[in-house]
Design a protein around this motif. Structure first.
Motif, short mmCIF file in Angstrom:
data_model
loop_
_atom_site.label_atom_id
_atom_site.label_comp_id
_atom_site.label_asym_id
_atom_site.label_seq_id
_atom_site.Cartn_x
_atom_site.Cartn_y
_atom_site.Cartn_z
N PHE A 1 5.87 -1.56 -11.18
CA PHE A 1 6.60 -2.47 -10.30
C PHE A 1 7.14 -3.69 -11.04
O PHE A 1 7.70 -4.59 -10.40
N GLY A 2 6.98 -3.73 -12.35
CA GLY A 2 7.53 -4.84 -13.12
C GLY A 2 6.89 -6.18 -12.79
O GLY A 2 7.59 -7.16 -12.56
N GLY B 1 5.06 -7.86 -20.13
CA GLY B 1 6.31 -8.39 -20.65
C GLY B 1 7.51 -8.02 -19.80
O GLY B 1 7.42 -7.12 -18.95
N PRO B 2 8.65 -8.67 -20.01
CA PRO B 2 9.88 -8.30 -19.31
C PRO B 2 10.32 -6.87 -19.58
O PRO B 2 11.17 -6.34 -18.87
N ASP B 3 9.74 -6.25 -20.61
CA ASP B 3 10.03 -4.84 -20.89
C ASP B 3 9.14 -3.90 -20.10
O ASP B 3 9.12 -2.69 -20.35
N ASN B 4 8.36 -4.45 -19.15
CA ASN B 4 7.44 -3.69 -18.30
C ASN B 4 6.26 -3.10 -19.06
O ASN B 4 5.60 -2.20 -18.55
N TYR C 1 0.83 -1.21 0.00
CA TYR C 1 0.00 0.00 0.00
C TYR C 1 0.87 1.26 0.00
O TYR C 1 0.57 2.24 -0.70
N GLU C 2 1.94 1.23 0.80
CA GLU C 2 2.84 2.39 0.83
C GLU C 2 3.48 2.62 -0.53
O GLU C 2 3.59 3.76 -0.99
N ALA C 3 3.89 1.54 -1.18
CA ALA C 3 4.55 1.66 -2.47
C ALA C 3 3.59 2.14 -3.55
O ALA C 3 3.94 3.00 -4.38
#
Length: 373
Positions: free
Chosen positions: A264-265, A227-230, A121-123
């Motif tokens: 956050f990926g 994807g790994p590219d976010n 939640y903080e993030a």
């Protein structure tokens, strides 16, 4: 001719039998073989898999990683979808890559953020995501203070473990005294405040709870493929309002979900849940794994499990848009076959492989919704 794809699901939810069905019925017409492991010999995922083994009990996370690496190498696993001990497994992504296995899971940093709901939640608040008010509670006095503040604002207070999956440990606080009313009908999540306070004061060690206002329906679970590219390739909301279920592409749900998944990926499959706080959708929870109800997106003409496997194999499916939104539906339970011979659930030594699974008949996509993990 494309080679077969070997996928492993470890100790996963019973309804992921439908995840497995979708992999086999993939639009690329690619041969898929599925390996499954579980601690319960009667889990339907073992019966639905092509090959299956019982998992050894009592392994530490580090020991489980060694077990998983051995499974991947011995079984020739191309894509591993980890649920149990996900955090420990993703920390060893390079080791799995060295034996030829791609992990269908986010990087360790993303898993760590969403393991603890308070940190999450903080993030999310820090990147401008919508979150409800919350309080971290470890003692009876902290619980009373949080409940009183929420009730002063006109809210019902609820609590759940700061870390945990699903609705395990979720309760709603009530000040109504315990009476026969609580014993009529089906059990409810309501618990009396005085009973909770007394339990906390008698406990040998503090709890770690998240206390917050009870959020209202509708609940919208946004399934994301990133994807790994976010970059998010797919985002579809599944709505829940009582018994009625449906789908949505409304940006009030999808925009914050994409912001979280990309920010956050949350690579590959994640599930981001929202409910209403007054007139505003706010974050309820984030799952860094495929949701149990992911298969319901097939009602929109989407095969999300296969698109995720393609991404894990480096075969980018591109933007995945639903060709249509399925009609409203409900979820019912139904039968699913088990293996013919049950095997004791607990073993002191590592169990050998089970016999190849019997073919499972195709049932409705809702059939195993109510089956336990």
């Amino acid at each position: 001719m494309l080679s077969r794809v070997r996928v492993w699901l470890n100790r996963t939810y019973a309804e992921n039998v439908f995840f497995m069905d979708q992999l086999r019925r993939n639009p690329s017409d690619r041969a898929v073989e599925i390996h499954a492991t579980h601690g319960d010999a009667d889990s339907p995922v073992l019966a639905a898999a092509d090959t299956a083994e019982l998992e050894p009990e009592g392994l530490s996370p580090a020991a489980y990683v060694e077990f998983a690496l051995d499974q991947c190498q011995r079984r020739g696993i191309d894509v591993f979808v980890p649920r149990l001990h996900q955090a420990a497994i993703v920390a060893h992504r390079a080791d799995f890559a060295a034996v030829g296995t791609a992990l269908l899971a986010p990087p360790p940093e993303a898993v760590a953020v969403f393991h603890d709901k308070v940190i999450a939640y903080e993030a999310v608040k820090a990147i401008g995501g919508p979150v409800p008010p919350w309080y971290r509670v470890r003692t009876a006095d902290e619980l009373l203070a949080a409940v009183e503040e929420l009730e002063a604002g006109g809210h019902k207070a609820c609590f759940k473990p700061a870390s945990g999956a699903g609705g395990v440990g979720f309760r709603v606080i009530t000040r109504a005294p315990f009476s026969l009313a609580q014993l009529n009908g089906f059990p409810t999540p309501y618990v009396q405040l005085d009973m909770v306070v007394e339990a906390l004061r008698q406990a040998d060690e503090p709890v770690d709870w998240l206390v917050m206002p009870r959020l209202e329906q509708p609940e919208v679970s946004v399934d994301c493929l990133t994807g790994p590219d976010n970059r998010v390739r797919l985002a579809i909301g599944r709505t829940k309002n009582g018994r009625r279920r449906g789908f949505t592409l409304h940006e009030q749900w999808l925009e914050p979900a994409r912001r979280i998944a990309e920010g956050f990926g949350l690579h590959y499959l994640s599930n981001i849940q929202f409910r209403m706080y007054g007139e505003q959708p706010v974050l309820m929870d984030v799952n860094t794994r495929p949701a149990g109800g992911l298969h319901q997106l097939s009602l929109c003409g989407v095969n999300a499990p296969w698109a995720a496997v393609q991404l894990a194999l480096g075969e980018d499916p591109g933007q995945v848009a639903p060709p249509f939104l399925g009609q409203d539906y409900t979820v019912v339970s139904g039968p699913r076959p088990l293996r013919a011979v049950s095997i004791p659930q607990q073993r002191e030594v590592e169990a050998g492989p089970l016999l190849p699974a019997l073919p499972a008949p195709v049932t409705s996509i809702e059939a195993a919704q109510a089956l336990p993990l």
